[in-house]
Design a protein around this motif. Structure first.
Motif, mmCIF file in Angstrom:
data_model
loop_
_atom_site.group_PDB
_atom_site.id
_atom_site.type_symbol
_atom_site.label_atom_id
_atom_site.label_comp_id
_atom_site.label_asym_id
_atom_site.label_seq_id
_atom_site.Cartn_x
_atom_site.Cartn_y
_atom_site.Cartn_z
ATOM 1 N N VAL A 1 -2.225 8.895 15.362
ATOM 2 C CA VAL A 1 -1.616 8.064 14.323
ATOM 3 C C VAL A 1 -1.563 8.859 13.015
ATOM 4 O O VAL A 1 -2.604 9.240 12.468
ATOM 5 C CB VAL A 1 -2.406 6.760 14.115
ATOM 6 N N VAL A 2 -0.352 9.104 12.539
ATOM 7 C CA VAL A 2 -0.184 9.822 11.273
ATOM 8 C C VAL A 2 -0.341 8.830 10.127
ATOM 9 O O VAL A 2 0.368 7.820 10.062
ATOM 10 C CB VAL A 2 1.193 10.504 11.204
ATOM 11 N N ARG A 3 -1.288 9.106 9.244
ATOM 12 C CA ARG A 3 -1.561 8.197 8.132
ATOM 13 C C ARG A 3 -0.413 8.190 7.128
ATOM 14 O O ARG A 3 0.299 9.169 6.958
ATOM 15 C CB ARG A 3 -2.858 8.607 7.419
ATOM 16 N N ARG A 4 -0.300 7.071 6.421
ATOM 17 C CA ARG A 4 0.725 6.927 5.396
ATOM 18 C C ARG A 4 0.420 7.799 4.177
ATOM 19 O O ARG A 4 -0.753 7.999 3.839
ATOM 20 C CB ARG A 4 0.810 5.474 4.926
ATOM 21 N N PRO A 5 1.466 8.260 3.494
ATOM 22 C CA PRO A 5 1.221 8.935 2.217
ATOM 23 C C PRO A 5 0.721 7.931 1.182
ATOM 24 O O PRO A 5 1.040 6.736 1.251
ATOM 25 C CB PRO A 5 2.604 9.484 1.841
ATOM 26 N N ALA A 6 -0.056 8.404 0.259
ATOM 27 C CA ALA A 6 -0.599 7.526 -0.779
ATOM 28 C C ALA A 6 0.510 7.081 -1.727
ATOM 29 O O ALA A 6 1.481 7.797 -1.972
ATOM 30 C CB ALA A 6 -1.684 8.249 -1.561
ATOM 31 N N LEU A 7 0.355 5.887 -2.275
ATOM 32 C CA LEU A 7 1.277 5.404 -3.293
ATOM 33 C C LEU A 7 1.044 6.153 -4.603
ATOM 34 O O LEU A 7 -0.052 6.701 -4.822
ATOM 35 C CB LEU A 7 1.073 3.904 -3.514
ATOM 36 N N PRO A 8 2.033 6.192 -5.486
ATOM 37 C CA PRO A 8 1.817 6.825 -6.791
ATOM 38 C C PRO A 8 0.633 6.193 -7.521
ATOM 39 O O PRO A 8 0.329 5.010 -7.332
ATOM 40 C CB PRO A 8 3.132 6.550 -7.529
ATOM 41 N N GLU A 9 -0.004 6.981 -8.353
ATOM 42 C CA GLU A 9 -1.183 6.508 -9.078
ATOM 43 C C GLU A 9 -0.843 5.267 -9.908
ATOM 44 O O GLU A 9 0.174 5.204 -10.594
ATOM 45 C CB GLU A 9 -1.709 7.608 -9.991
ATOM 46 N N GLY A 10 -1.718 4.275 -9.805
ATOM 47 C CA GLY A 10 -1.550 3.063 -10.575
ATOM 48 C C GLY A 10 -0.640 2.030 -9.946
ATOM 49 O O GLY A 10 -0.414 0.961 -10.538
ATOM 50 N N VAL A 11 -0.126 2.306 -8.759
ATOM 51 C CA VAL A 11 0.797 1.384 -8.088
ATOM 52 C C VAL A 11 0.062 0.634 -6.985
ATOM 53 O O VAL A 11 -0.621 1.232 -6.164
ATOM 54 C CB VAL A 11 2.000 2.134 -7.492
ATOM 55 N N GLU A 12 0.232 -0.670 -6.977
ATOM 56 C CA GLU A 12 -0.328 -1.509 -5.923
ATOM 57 C C GLU A 12 0.812 -2.258 -5.253
ATOM 58 O O GLU A 12 1.585 -2.953 -5.909
ATOM 59 C CB GLU A 12 -1.343 -2.506 -6.499
ATOM 60 N N ALA A 13 0.934 -2.090 -3.935
ATOM 61 C CA ALA A 13 2.039 -2.701 -3.206
ATOM 62 C C ALA A 13 1.739 -4.151 -2.862
ATOM 63 O O ALA A 13 0.578 -4.559 -2.763
ATOM 64 C CB ALA A 13 2.323 -1.908 -1.931
ATOM 65 N N VAL A 14 2.808 -4.932 -2.662
ATOM 66 C CA VAL A 14 2.680 -6.282 -2.131
ATOM 67 C C VAL A 14 3.096 -6.235 -0.665
ATOM 68 O O VAL A 14 3.928 -5.414 -0.276
ATOM 69 C CB VAL A 14 3.528 -7.299 -2.919
ATOM 70 N N PRO A 15 2.534 -7.135 0.185
ATOM 71 C CA PRO A 15 2.698 -6.964 1.627
ATOM 72 C C PRO A 15 3.903 -7.622 2.274
ATOM 73 O O PRO A 15 4.238 -7.288 3.403
ATOM 74 C CB PRO A 15 1.408 -7.574 2.185
ATOM 75 N N ASP A 16 4.561 -8.577 1.605
ATOM 76 C CA ASP A 16 5.652 -9.259 2.292
ATOM 77 C C ASP A 16 6.680 -9.809 1.307
ATOM 78 O O ASP A 16 6.510 -9.736 0.083
ATOM 79 C CB ASP A 16 5.125 -10.374 3.205
ATOM 80 N N VAL A 17 7.758 -10.355 1.878
ATOM 81 C CA VAL A 17 8.880 -10.839 1.081
ATOM 82 C C VAL A 17 8.461 -11.969 0.153
ATOM 83 O O VAL A 17 8.868 -12.023 -1.013
ATOM 84 C CB VAL A 17 10.025 -11.286 2.012
ATOM 85 N N ARG A 18 7.657 -12.900 0.646
ATOM 86 C CA ARG A 18 7.221 -14.019 -0.192
ATOM 87 C C ARG A 18 6.483 -13.540 -1.434
ATOM 88 O O ARG A 18 6.648 -14.107 -2.528
ATOM 89 C CB ARG A 18 6.332 -14.968 0.622
ATOM 90 N N ASP A 19 5.676 -12.502 -1.287
ATOM 91 C CA ASP A 19 4.940 -11.979 -2.438
ATOM 92 C C ASP A 19 5.887 -11.373 -3.465
ATOM 93 O O ASP A 19 5.670 -11.494 -4.678
ATOM 94 C CB ASP A 19 3.914 -10.942 -1.982
ATOM 95 N N VAL A 20 6.940 -10.695 -2.989
ATOM 96 C CA VAL A 20 7.915 -10.140 -3.927
ATOM 97 C C VAL A 20 8.605 -11.262 -4.693
ATOM 98 O O VAL A 20 8.739 -11.219 -5.922
ATOM 99 C CB VAL A 20 8.966 -9.287 -3.189
ATOM 100 N N LEU A 21 9.040 -12.295 -3.971
ATOM 101 C CA LEU A 21 9.706 -13.422 -4.626
ATOM 102 C C LEU A 21 8.798 -14.092 -5.648
ATOM 103 O O LEU A 21 9.245 -14.495 -6.728
ATOM 104 C CB LEU A 21 10.170 -14.428 -3.571
ATOM 105 N N GLU A 22 7.525 -14.186 -5.305
ATOM 106 C CA GLU A 22 6.570 -14.770 -6.245
ATOM 107 C C GLU A 22 6.458 -13.908 -7.494
ATOM 108 O O GLU A 22 6.416 -14.439 -8.618
ATOM 109 C CB GLU A 22 5.205 -14.919 -5.566
#
Length: 251
Positions: free
Chosen positions: A221-242
């Motif tokens: 399993v190839v791990r994901r690249p890290a997000l840019p510093e200071g960035v926190e992702a949201v996990p789904d469409v509902r969270d984006v809409l919120e």
């Protein structure tokens, strides 16, 4: 009053779902940008543009010229350069940005996972793990495995890959979603003894992990690249809409 303009960096199932949800709001204009790597992308609600922006500065200029109110990065978890450019362009312009990333996969009891930080690291693990390899890391990046002449590869991807690639390679063109019975049959028919995948997450391609677990096969399993510093992702469409202060009218 001008509609609220949202630029959606797309190409994923979640991006299409989000575009549909945004397009359902009469006061919202959504433009989905596609990189153009897939020749037949699925239908997308709203406006669509294809091609790059010319890096972070080019994207920043586009955000200003098109009066974008919010940029949403819903690209593939491994599209690290696009995400980095989106975050930088948002910071340059002051346009709010949201990063949508489906959760990654997690090993379960019985899994024989071997994590790798890159495709090159994944390739280095293979000689000790198996001879017949199912490679599901996409059509790009096969050069990392091209030097392995002791393994036989089945490469599954959506569109035909280009060389360089391993010398002993069979290409299967297929697009998910897949099923556990189908993946089990594939592994058995091709006598696969090791699976290689990126941690893309999501349900569409997860059945191969279940099939490998049931057959007792090792999985790289190839791990994901890290997000840019200071960035926190949201996990789904509902969270984006919120985050955008909108409801989901597609449900």
């Amino acid at each position: 009053m001008s509609p609220r303009h949202i630029l959606l960096l797309g190409g994923t199932t979640e991006a299409r779902e989000l575009a549909a949800a945004l397009a359902a709001h009469p006061g919202v204009r959504v433009t989905t940008s596609l990189a153009g790597r897939v020749s037949r992308p699925g239908a997308v609600a709203g406006d669509v543009r294809v091609g790059g922006f010319g890096g972070a500065d080019g994207l920043a200029a586009w955000l200003r010229a098109e009066e974008v109110d919010t940029v949403v990065d819903a690209t593939h978890p491994f599209a690290a350069s696009i995400t980095a450019n989106a975050v930088r362009a948002a910071r340059i312009t002051g346009v709010p940005a949201v990063v949508l990333r489906r959760p990654g996969w997690r090993p379960e009891s019985g899994d024989r996972w071997h994590e790798a930080a890159s495709l090159a690291e994944a390739a280095a693990l293979l000689p000790d793990l198996g001879h017949r390899v199912l490679l599901t890391t996409g059509r790009l990046g096969l050069a990392a495995f091209a030097h392995l002449d002791g393994q036989r590869f089945v490469v599954r991807c959506v569109e035909p890959p280009e060389p360089p690639m391993p010398p002993h390679t069979e290409v299967l063109l297929a697009r998910g979603p897949f099923t556990v019975p189908g993946e089990t049959e594939l592994l058995r028919d091709h006598r696969i003894d090791v699976l290689v995948t990126k941690d893309s997450g999501g349900a569409a391609t997860a059945p191969k992990l279940t099939a490998a677990r049931r057959l007792g096969l090792p999985v790289v399993v190839v791990r994901r690249p890290a997000l840019p510093e200071g960035v926190e992702a949201v996990p789904d469409v509902r969270d984006v809409l919120e985050r955008l202060g909108l409801d989901d009218r597609t449900v």
